[in-house]
Design a protein around this motif. Structure first.
Motif, PDB file in Angstrom:
ATOM      1  N   GLN A   1       0.327   9.861   2.914  1.00  0.00           N
ATOM      2  CA  GLN A   1      -0.918   9.423   3.553  1.00  0.00           C
ATOM      3  C   GLN A   1      -0.664   8.614   4.826  1.00  0.00           C
ATOM      4  N   GLN A   2       0.297   7.684   4.761  1.00  0.00           N
ATOM      5  CA  GLN A   2       0.560   6.869   5.943  1.00  0.00           C
ATOM      6  C   GLN A   2       1.222   7.687   7.055  1.00  0.00           C
TER       7      GLN A   2
ATOM      8  N   MET B   1       0.835  -1.205   0.000  1.00  0.00           N
ATOM      9  CA  MET B   1       0.000   0.000   0.000  1.00  0.00           C
ATOM     10  C   MET B   1       0.865   1.248   0.000  1.00  0.00           C
TER      11      MET B   1
ATOM     12  N   THR C   1       6.496   8.159   0.332  1.00  0.00           N
ATOM     13  CA  THR C   1       5.262   7.621   0.921  1.00  0.00           C
ATOM     14  C   THR C   1       3.989   8.217   0.349  1.00  0.00           C
ATOM     15  N   GLY C   2       4.074   9.378  -0.298  1.00  0.00           N
ATOM     16  CA  GLY C   2       2.838  10.048  -0.705  1.00  0.00           C
ATOM     17  C   GLY C   2       2.081  10.610   0.487  1.00  0.00           C
TER      18      GLY C   2
ATOM     19  N   ILE D   1       0.510   4.161  -2.714  1.00  0.00           N
ATOM     20  CA  ILE D   1       0.192   5.559  -2.371  1.00  0.00           C
ATOM     21  C   ILE D   1       1.306   6.486  -2.852  1.00  0.00           C
TER      22      ILE D   1
ATOM     23  N   ILE E   1      -6.247   8.717  -1.074  1.00  0.00           N
ATOM     24  CA  ILE E   1      -5.847   7.584  -1.916  1.00  0.00           C
ATOM     25  C   ILE E   1      -6.348   6.288  -1.278  1.00  0.00           C
ATOM     26  N   ILE E   2      -7.069   5.534  -2.082  1.00  0.00           N
ATOM     27  CA  ILE E   2      -7.598   4.277  -1.572  1.00  0.00           C
ATOM     28  C   ILE E   2      -6.947   3.137  -2.348  1.00  0.00           C
ATOM     29  N   PRO E   3      -5.959   2.468  -1.731  1.00  0.00           N
ATOM     30  CA  PRO E   3      -5.306   1.367  -2.436  1.00  0.00           C
ATOM     31  C   PRO E   3      -6.140   0.087  -2.318  1.00  0.00           C
TER      32      PRO E   3
END
Lengths: 289, 746, 149
Positions: C138-139, B642, C135-136, B646, B683-685
């Motif tokens: 989001q996490q 993920m 990472t973009g 992302i 973002i939805i993986p």
């Protein structure tokens, strides 16, 4: 890598003025350093001495006196953005400085530095221009007040002499009937130089809806920050309807072209500055002030 | 399954979170000399004279090196060796390395580097690949300006277009993109305790680096050691040589430890970029949406040096059809040298560029034929048993249809929702895009090797040459080993990416390490198990064929209660047991005229759905949401997968909307913009697991696929919002506004 | 001579004034946890806390920290006792290459120290001066959200 220099930390205004008089061009004033340190790093500036003015109490003061707001040159963007005083009497400035750079930059960058850097895209300048701000300039020769608009000579160049310090900026408390708007466009949402910005202060006739007074300033589209006096004059006494705003927006884009010339970017900037202006007015009309 | 398919803490995370992981600039080294490279300000020039006198008068200067100080071969390159370490007699782009200054302090090195006076004689430069291929163009390399021409020919292209009811042709253009790995290149070098010249730096392939350093210094391989430091990102940019040869050259001559640090501006100027491609794309389809033919012409700009230019030309050609069955295909792909910055490998090797073209074409066909964009893709999607453009029959793990079906539900839901914004100047749009991506190098051997050993004390060591550049291979490879051996992950010590202890695993590129090196490790463990069975057979006095290995024990097939733990086997035998591993995916060379063959053993597939809002007065695009569905075979570490997805979506968003490097222009983070936390969409993986029978526990790869459909999905959503298509990336403010103005004129 | 509080301990160093705080930390004091990604305040990798506020240490000249308090990643947590943010970053997959991580952690810590219950938008704003290419984000945002008190 930054080349060596001496570093002075005057504790009083007098001391700072004396030092600057002694060193003149060989010295540079440092406040937050967010622009200066970059210039030192790329060696576009090679001063012998840096004079840090942030330990001078007057530079670090924000106060109200006789209906005027005074913001010391060493006040950071974060301090302005979080100040209830500025929020109440000059919200257009709070709005603008809270979008400067990043939180890290806002925590050290100062309003004085933003002004004297004289970037055509300096974010604090259009709002200060619509607040009719003055700058207090001090040096060994004395203290003077300069209308902010007269401080800018050309891109990245002010009319300040090398030994002068920008002590503070001051503006009249914006009366509660005046509304403001600020619109900024950048290529990305975080940490980006403004592609264009518009600040508006607007006073509507009491009772009626006509424009008593409108102040318009634009950022990043003219070599030095400007008030758009043609459009201001035009709108005075008119209703802020679609037609008048459209005409005023043309006066603004014409003024941009008159001052900056036709450039490859003009075909983009022209319609966009017109749209942003109308948006800023709408924001002012819809907002509380 | 205990260790595979679960989210464990990454093994590298603790040191990184504490700030104690040592990146290139952090490596401890006592009393080093500092290096600074003198670079060409000219795009194309002969070097007449290099005057070092003034530089040698700077306090603290040790020496200035030029091409004549290189004892071995002064040419490096991943595929074609055409790039000098230090310019021999001419420079080919703004940034070419001309001299190397070495001093006691960084300040002295910098000061002296400004005082190396180089006299140039300008040569006519060429900046446009089309110009470069003209007969009278100035030559950048003696062999000519065409690096490579590659073709894929299948079926009968004329017939294909004759069978089509609709033919659409367009030209797509993409820009240079910088990897923008966050850690600027840096490193140290010294003689290690065994007298080897040892280079420590961020890299994606220590064994390639070792070979190049040895060749440049004319040393046997075993006298050069390369160790990967903690690496602050790569994305393909650290597959080429960066600082390695400079460091080694100075240690070789001066026999002192050395250190080098690039500034961010230098990284922008001198490291590789994503190839700008110009793609002429002609598609034919029947009324019902069935694709009949595609004809594609690709021209790329590899800049001053080859690097991975030929790979990009070949890979973009092979992937030109997109993940669709097309009976008649003709692709010509050429890569030209110019005097621009050199282009190399960047996440996707040309596939993100070509996907922008094929996915735009799919939407254009769908719109004219009035077919739903998902349906037209489903209709043509590759399936098990399909034949690709190179004539390869896909036998398993073809998940593109599944990713489309998963996205379809979301698509239908969003399509039904009210689309208009309250703000009159905001237009909304949605778009989809699919992709395929061949795992591993293209049509050539690309083996990986690995070793595992257990000593009499029971200590287990796994040796791999794989460079973890942040994607998480250390963790994933340990998970595979732990699962296969049936021992806890914590009991396996990983020794990696140090040429003194590990063998070649190939590059961390082409999304290949989980699949290829993962398999090599499983092979090593299989061999270790056989060794264990052999030893246990002697210890237990049971025939080997009656024993088997399971969950960390050797067990008897005859008696359920008879077993001996692996650790017991080594303790009692007193031997170190070892397993050697090797894996090379099954591919064939491609026919030089038609490109036919099996370029990859397996492919990853994906579909993205993007929702955008466009400010039609300013051209500003906000990506609101991306649903990203990926067929990865098997997710060994779902959270890592993920994270790749992302991160790939966001990098793809930068490629789509804002990233554009301009060679020769001073570039820093002020004018090269990558997305910030405030720019990202939700973002939805989503993970699809179409098991790959030859993959480790069914896994394929995800690193590059993550990025590929992102930009085309955003561009399709943008076209949906404004009713006009953009054919040039990035779709920045100016280009979007121009398209809006065009759509209004209609 | 510059005197300041570093991670809770008083430090006195003889440093030329043209050194930045970043250089002082990395070269002068050997604290290499703070990273240099651009040198011009545009990436946030060098973020430290100056009197509790995040700043780009590459833009702060060393004399500026006289009498102030500086917090770096080295003072945030240890193997034995990780800061809740560090733990959360590990658990949420917020770390890939890790080069932005120290700066990102310092910016997040400054946020939570002053605003223990930030909204998602406030989190995005607080780390908007910290670039991450892997990472973009989001996490990372999820990791910070999970530590909300």
């Amino acid at each position: 890598m930054i080349p060596p220099f001496e570093y002075k930390t005057p504790k009083t205004l007098q001391e700072a003025c004396d030092l600057l008089w002694d060193y003149k061009e060989r010295a540079k004033v440092i406040a937050g350093g967010t622009d200066l340190v970059i210039a030192l790093r790329n060696e576009s500036l090679r001063p012998e001495v840096l004079i840090d003015i942030t330990h001078i109490p007057e530079l670090r003061m924000m106060r109200v006196e006789n209906g005027m707001i005074f913001i010391g040159g060493g006040i950071t963007h974060s301090e302005i953005a979080s100040s209830p005083l500025i929020h109440q009497y000059g919200k257009v400035l709070s709005d603008a400085v809270s979008e400067i750079g990043s939180p890290q930059i806002r925590n050290i960058g100062t309003i004085g530095g933003n002004i004297v850097n004289a970037s055509p895209a300096g974010d604090s300048i259009p709002p200060l221009l619509v607040l009719d701000a003055f700058a207090t300039v001090v040096s060994i020769e004395g203290k003077k007040e300069v209308s902010l608009i007269h401080l800018f000579e050309s891109p990245y160049k002010t009319t300040l002499k090398p030994y002068e310090i920008l002590l503070n900026v001051q503006f009249k408390k914006l009366p509660s009937r005046m509304r403001t708007g600020f619109v900024r466009l950048a290529r990305r949402e975080g940490m980006a130089i403004a592609r264009m910005s518009v600040a508006i202060a607007l006073d509507l006739e009491s009772g009626g809806n006509r424009i008593n007074e409108i102040r318009i300033a634009v950022g990043a589209i003219t070599p030095t920050p400007q008030r758009m006096s043609e459009a201001e004059e035009f709108l005075k006494g008119r209703l802020p309807d679609e037609e008048s705003l459209q005409k005023a927006s043309f006066l603004i884009s014409d003024a941009m072209i008159k001052r900056s010339g036709i450039r490859p970017s003009t075909s983009y900037k022209r319609p966009v500055i017109e749209a942003l202006f109308k948006r800023a007015v709408r924001q002012a009309l819809e907002g509380e002030r | 399954m205990s260790q595979v398919g679960i989210d464990i803490s990454r093994v590298d995370a603790l040191e990184k979170t504490l700030g104690i992981a040592k990146y290139g600039a952090d490596l401890p080294i006592s009393n080093p000399l500092y290096l600074k490279v003198v670079r060409s300000p000219r795009p194309h020039a002969k070097i007449l004279r290099i005057d070092t006198d003034e530089a040698m008068r700077v306090q603290g200067i040790k020496r200035v090196f030029t091409a004549k100080d290189i004892p071995g071969k002064n040419l490096v390159g991943t595929i074609h060796k055409d790039q000098p370490v230090l310019a021999q007699d001419r420079v080919r782009y703004v940034g070419d390395a001309v001299a190397l200054v070495c001093a006691e302090t960084l300040e002295s090195a910098e000061e002296a580097s400004k005082r190396v006076n180089v006299t140039y004689k300008d040569l006519p430069p060429v900046f446009d690949p089309e110009e470069a291929l003209k007969i009278d163009s100035p030559l950048i390399h003696e062999k000519g300006n065409l690096l490579l021409e590659f073709q894929v020919v299948k079926g009968d292209i004329q017939r294909g277009f004759k069978e089509a009811d609709l033919v659409i042709e367009n030209t797509y253009t993409t820009s240079w993109v910088d990897h923008t790995y966050l850690e600027p290149d840096a490193g140290v070098a010294y003689f290690d305790e065994e007298g080897r010249i040892t280079v420590v730096c961020p890299t994606q392939n220590v064994h390639y680096d070792q070979r190049e350093v040895a060749s440049v210094l004319s040393l046997p391989l075993d006298q050069v050691r390369v160790i990967q430091s903690a690496t602050g990102g790569g994305f393909g940019g650290r597959l080429d040589i960066t600082v390695q040869c400079f460091l080694a050259l100075v240690v070789f001559h001066l026999r002192r430890p050395v250190k080098i640090l690039y500034s961010r501006e230098e990284v922008f100027q001198v490291t590789s970029k994503r190839h700008p491609l110009k793609i002429r794309y002609k598609s034919g389809a029947k009324k019902d949406g069935t694709l009949t033919a595609v004809e594609v012409d690709i021209l790329g700009d590899t800049g001053a040096y080859a690097s991975y230019g030929s790979t990009v030309a070949i890979r973009s050609a092979i992937h030109a059809t997109g993940p669709y069955y097309i009976p008649h295909v003709k692709v010509r792909s050429r890569m030209a040298y110019t005097n621009n910055s050199w282009s190399g490998a960047m996440r996707g090797f040309g596939v993100p560029q070509i996907a922008f073209a094929h996915e735009s074409q799919m939407d254009l066909l769908a719109s004219v034929l009035k077919i739903d964009p998902i349906e037209i893709r489903l209709k043509n999607a590759l399936q098990t048993g399909s034949s690709t453009a190179t004539g390869q029959t896909l036998t398993a793990s073809v998940g593109v249809g599944e990713t489309l079906l998963k996205i379809k539900d979301q698509w239908n839901r969003l399509n039904q929702m009210k689309r208009d914004s309250e703000k009159p100047f905001i237009k909304r749009g949605i778009g989809v895009a699919s992709m395929w991506y061949g795992i591993g190098n293209t049509g050539i051997a690309n083996p990986s090797t690995a070793q595992i050993e257990i000593d009499p004390e029971g200590a287990i060591r796994l040796f791999t040459g794989v460079a973890d550049i942040g994607q998480g291979s250390d963790t994933v490879l340990l998970q595979l080993a732990s699962e296969s051996m049936g021992v806890p992950l914590e009991e396996i010590r990983l020794i990696r990416a140090d040429t003194a202890y590990t063998t070649d695993a190939g590059a961390t590129s082409a999304s290949r390490q989980t699949y290829i090196s993962g398999n090599a490790i499983l092979h090593a463990i299989k061999n270790l198990k056989q060794e264990a069975v052999k030893e246990a057979s002697q210890l237990l006095g049971i025939d080997e064929k009656d024993l088997f290995y399971e969950n960390g024990k050797v067990k008897s097939r005859l008696c359920l209660t008879t077993s001996i733990p692996l650790k017991e086997v080594v303790r009692r035998s007193g031997k170190i047991l070892r397993g050697e591993g090797y894996f090379d995916p099954e591919t064939t060379a491609l026919d030089p005229k038609t490109g036919q063959g099996v370029p990859y053993a397996t492919y990853a597939f994906a579909t993205h759905l993007a929702e955008v809002e466009v400010d039609i007065e300013t051209g500003k695009v906000k990506v609101k949401r991306v649903i990203a569905c990926h067929d990865v075979g098997k997710a060994i570490h779902p959270k890592n997968v993920m994270g790749q997805i992302i991160g790939g979506v966001v990098m793809g968003m930068g490629f789509a909307l804002m990233e554009e490097y301009i060679p020769g222009k001073l570039t820093s983070f002020v004018n090269y913009l990558i997305p910030t936390s405030k720019d990202i969409p939700e973002i939805i993986p989503m993970i699809v697991e179409e098991r790959e029978p030859t993959g480790p526990y069914g896994a394929k790869g995800v690193g590059e696929p993550a990025l590929i459909p992102s930009a085309p999905a955003i561009l399709n959503a943008l076209a949906d919002a404004i009713g006009e298509r953009i054919f040039r990336l990035p779709a920045n403010l100016e280009r979007v506004l121009e398209a809006i103005q065009k759509s209004k004129q209609r | 001579m510059i005197r300041f509080l570093l991670n809770g301990k008083e430090v006195q160093v003889e440093i030329p004034p043209h050194w930045t705080l970043l250089r002082l930390l990395r070269e002068g004091l050997g604290l290499t946890g703070t990273k240099e990604g651009c040198g011009i305040g545009e990436c946030g990798a060098c973020t430290v806390l100056l009197d509790g506020k995040p700043v780009n240490s590459c833009l702060v000249l060393a004399p500026k920290v006289e009498g102030k308090e500086v917090q770096t990643i080295e003072g945030m947590g240890s193997r034995a006792s990780l800061h809740p943010l560090q733990k959360s970053f590990i658990e949420h997959g917020a770390i890939q290459c890790g080069f932005c991580t120290p700066g990102m952690l310092m910016a997040s810590k400054a946020l939570l120290d002053r605003n223990p219950q930030p909204t998602r938008e406030e989190i995005k704003e607080a780390i908007s001066g910290n670039l991450c290419r892997c990472t973009g984000y989001q996490q990372i945002i999820e990791a910070i959200e999970a530590v909300k008190k």
